[in-house]
Motif scaffolding. Structure first.
Motif: not given
Lengths: 237, 237
Positions: B60-87
């Motif tokens: 949709r053009g809401e962000r620049e092109w990003a590799y799937l690896d980068a998208l996977h990393r962002e969603s991983l970081d979010d999920l770990l934080a949401e589950h309280g295990v980021a640390g």
């Protein structure tokens, strides 16, 4: 130093497949069908001789990006006219000859060499042929690579740096982690200038019986091999 | 109508390989190493659940092109934080988990299906995974394709038309000469909208045991197959 290498980029025309025999045979068949009495081997040599200058015009920006098929067609049309046989060769004949570059025999040791290298490295095609041409060619020649990359993906022909660096980017490696295998000094020189590691593989028959192929002793590279077996051994495969 | 098909574009995640089992196993191993007591299967499902929304933001053009690896990393970081295990999860652990998507098991019938299709068609990968990811994944899974194409080459993710049409352009075929094989309705719908022929291959376990996979009866396509053998037969292979 070569311990860093993760990906091998394998050149195709002359390095993996025998363009001279393949084009000579297919040109001969079309000439025979049309009663054209030119020497097909000499014609194949002349046609291949227009390859580097045509690509260099693209890379110097003297013309728009054009696929190798389009460059082959233009040089074919010119050569037929220069030999006075343009009238004997119709559209279908010309299309058939351009397609000849999509179907060429592998050197007898190519499949085994690529298989040995693939056991240790990711091994990809890197050629000035178009993506479709290379897909057709590799399949018909019975060669199996891990992926195909083409100057088409860079819209820039070897030996320009962009052609090599696009493959490094797609495989997500630094230039020094990418090793080019090629039978042409100009290709090895281009890869080295782009920061790649380089292996020269001598293919003595690559230009046919009348012209001298590039020789290992004359090339500056990380590995100079006079046979496929030597190349595989030097790369630890 | 399918007589025109020259090239088969094969989807990967869920269609050729079992992401659910592969990610669950690798997430479980990392969690065990770090003493994280989350259910790895549920985590794998949640992670995959962020896949389509993340790519849609790119398209949709809401962000620049990003590799799937980068998208996977962002969603991983979010999920770990949401589950309280980021640390509990360091940089190496996170990189290891992102790389888990580069190494997933093939479905037991995938290698045979691809080999059968390759005897008649040119069969290429077409996935939203990056070029490097797909090269790694296909090799490790023991699958052999004629070439790899990726949303990365279009810088546009499926189901946007550019992702499908870039593969058609690279293989030098018209859209109706290209057939997508996929196990997801959204992918088949996108391909059909871009003018491709489509084959849906039912993969009942594709989303794991807790969620219902897409079913052949619900998909609009040229061929709806409930098994790999049926798909090969319907394609004349």
């Amino acid at each position: 130093m070569l311990d860093d290498v993760r990906v091998v980029a394998f050149d195709i025309f002359g390095t993996a497949v025998d363009w001279y025999s393949g084009i000579t045979e297919q040109v001969g068949a079309v000439f025979a069908d049309r009663g054209v009495e030119l020497d097909p081997a000499a014609f194949a040599e002349s046609w291949r001789g227009r390859y580097l200058p045509a690509m260099a015009r693209v890379d110097r920006g003297e013309r728009e990006w054009a696929y190798l098929d389009a460059l082959h067609r233009e040089s074919l049309d010119d050569l037929l006219a220069e030999h006075g046989v343009a009238g004997a060769m119709g559209e279908d004949d010309r299309a058939r000859l351009v397609r000849a570059w999509h179907r060429l025999p592998a050197w007898p040791d190519s499949a085994d060499l690529v298989a040995r290298l693939r056991a240790r490295y990711t091994v990809v095609v890197l050629s000035n042929g178009g993506f479709r041409l290379l897909t057709d060619l590799v399949k018909a020649a019975g060669l199996t690579f891990d992926a195909i990359t083409s100057a088409e993906l860079a819209r820039s022909y070897k030996p320009s740096p962009a052609a090599y660096l696009t493959t490094a980017r797609l495989l997500d490696v630094a230039p020094h982690q990418l090793l080019l295998v090629a039978a042409h000094r100009w290709d090895v020189d281009g890869a080295r200038a782009a920061g790649l590691r380089t292996a020269f593989l001598e293919r003595p028959g690559e230009k046919g019986p009348h012209r001298e192929a590039d020789r290992a002793a004359d090339v500056t590279c990380d590995i100079a091999a006079t046979s496929a077996a030597e190349l595989a051994t030097r790369l630890g495969c």
